[in-house]
Enzyme design. Structure first.
Site, PDB file in Angstrom:
ATOM      1  N   GLY A  86      -1.648  -4.760  -4.993  1.00 29.14           N
ATOM      2  CA  GLY A  86      -0.941  -5.607  -5.744  1.00 29.14           C
ATOM      3  C   GLY A  86       0.678  -4.874  -5.490  1.00 29.14           C
ATOM      4  CB  SER A 119      -3.338  -2.849  -1.048  1.00 27.48           C
ATOM      5  OG  SER A 119      -1.831  -3.054  -0.858  1.00 27.48           O
ATOM      6  CB  ALA A 120      -1.125  -1.210  -5.223  1.00 23.57           C
ATOM      7  CG  HIS A 156      -1.235  -3.818   3.743  1.00 21.77           C
ATOM      8  ND1 HIS A 156      -1.812  -4.859   3.739  1.00 21.77           N
ATOM      9  CD2 HIS A 156      -1.094  -3.386   2.295  1.00 21.77           C
ATOM     10  CE1 HIS A 156      -2.372  -4.946   2.574  1.00 21.77           C
ATOM     11  NE2 HIS A 156      -1.910  -4.120   1.860  1.00 21.77           N
ATOM     12  CD  GLU A 191      -3.235  -6.620   6.423  1.00 19.64           C
ATOM     13  OE1 GLU A 191      -3.762  -7.719   7.010  1.00 19.64           O
ATOM     14  OE2 GLU A 191      -2.459  -6.706   5.437  1.00 19.64           O
TER      15      GLU A 191
END
Length: 242
Positions: A86, A119-120, A156, A191
């Site tokens: 997020g 991700s985060a 990413h 990714e």
């Protein structure tokens, strides 16, 4: 330490975490419960439900840390934690505000807690969040993250498109700017890629490779299966091995 660091949790054509089902299954082997940290998104309940649905077939029960009366006690008692993706700024600020940042980091470093990030959540495993792709929608007390690995990760990661007419900075240019101010390697994971850190070793996994950037060295390509354990040495400057 036992880390599973995912570039992304969603891939086109797959359900949530479906593209890394085998790696997640191996990582959580023997675990029956997991504490999920949903702080990077606003709707904590819906986010936790998504993770619970994805991990239920593995026999793993998911509890959102936001539902605990004492979040620090919840992460202190956990055997595995998953920090979801997020907004990295919102995530770090909430980790700081709830007081769980340091307990998570300490227990993971001691080997008492398995850490999975996406991700985060993968950004949080780094020394700082400075190589996030996110907008600073809120202001953390500092940029200091969990520091589970001694280098930075850019999830990413997107390669420059030579046919693009877009005049803004490419991801590579932004990482180069980061290295002008910060002498620490940056691993850009595409990714579909992931990094598995365990027992003092680090190996690239998934279906996509990664690009490593370091000050004073040419960027280097690494493929799934490659050994990146040398990054764990903590040396701020090095010649990227051939």
């Amino acid at each position: 330490m036992d880390l599973l660091l995912l570039s992304n949790s969603r891939t086109h054509g797959y359900g949530y975490l479906e593209h890394v089902r085998d790696e997640v299954t191996e990582f959580l082997a023997g675990a029956t419960e997991l504490v999920f940290v949903p702080y990077a998104l606003r709707d904590h309940d819906a986010y936790t439900a998504t993770v619970a649905d994805a991990l239920r077939p593995l026999g793993v029960a998911v509890t959102g840390v936001h539902t605990a009366a004492d979040p620090v006690a919840a992460v202190t008692a956990a055997e595995a934690v998953f920090v979801g993706g997020g907004n990295s700024f919102r995530l770090l600020k909430t980790l700081q505000d709830t007081g769980v940042r340091d307990p998570i980091a300490g227990r993971v470093r001691s080997g008492a807690l398995r850490y999975m990030g996406a991700s985060a959540g993968t950004n949080m495993a780094c020394p700082t969040l400075r190589t996030t792709n996110d907008m600073p929608i809120t202001e953390p007390d500092s940029f200091t993250a969990l520091g589970l690995v001694p280098f930075q990760i850019n999830p990413h990661y997107v390669d420059p498109d030579p046919s693009s007419t877009h005049m803004g900075e490419t991801r590579e240019q932004r990482i180069t700017e980061f290295l002008e101010q910060n002498d620490v390697p940056v691993l850009g994971i595409r990714e579909g890629g992931l990094l598995r850190v365990r027992d003092g070793s680090a190996r690239l996994g998934g279906v996509k490779g990664a690009r490593l950037f370091a000050r004073g060295a040419q960027p280097r390509e690494f493929a799934p299966g490659d050994d990146l354990s040398f990054l764990l040495s903590g040396t701020p400057r090095f010649d990227v091995p051939a």
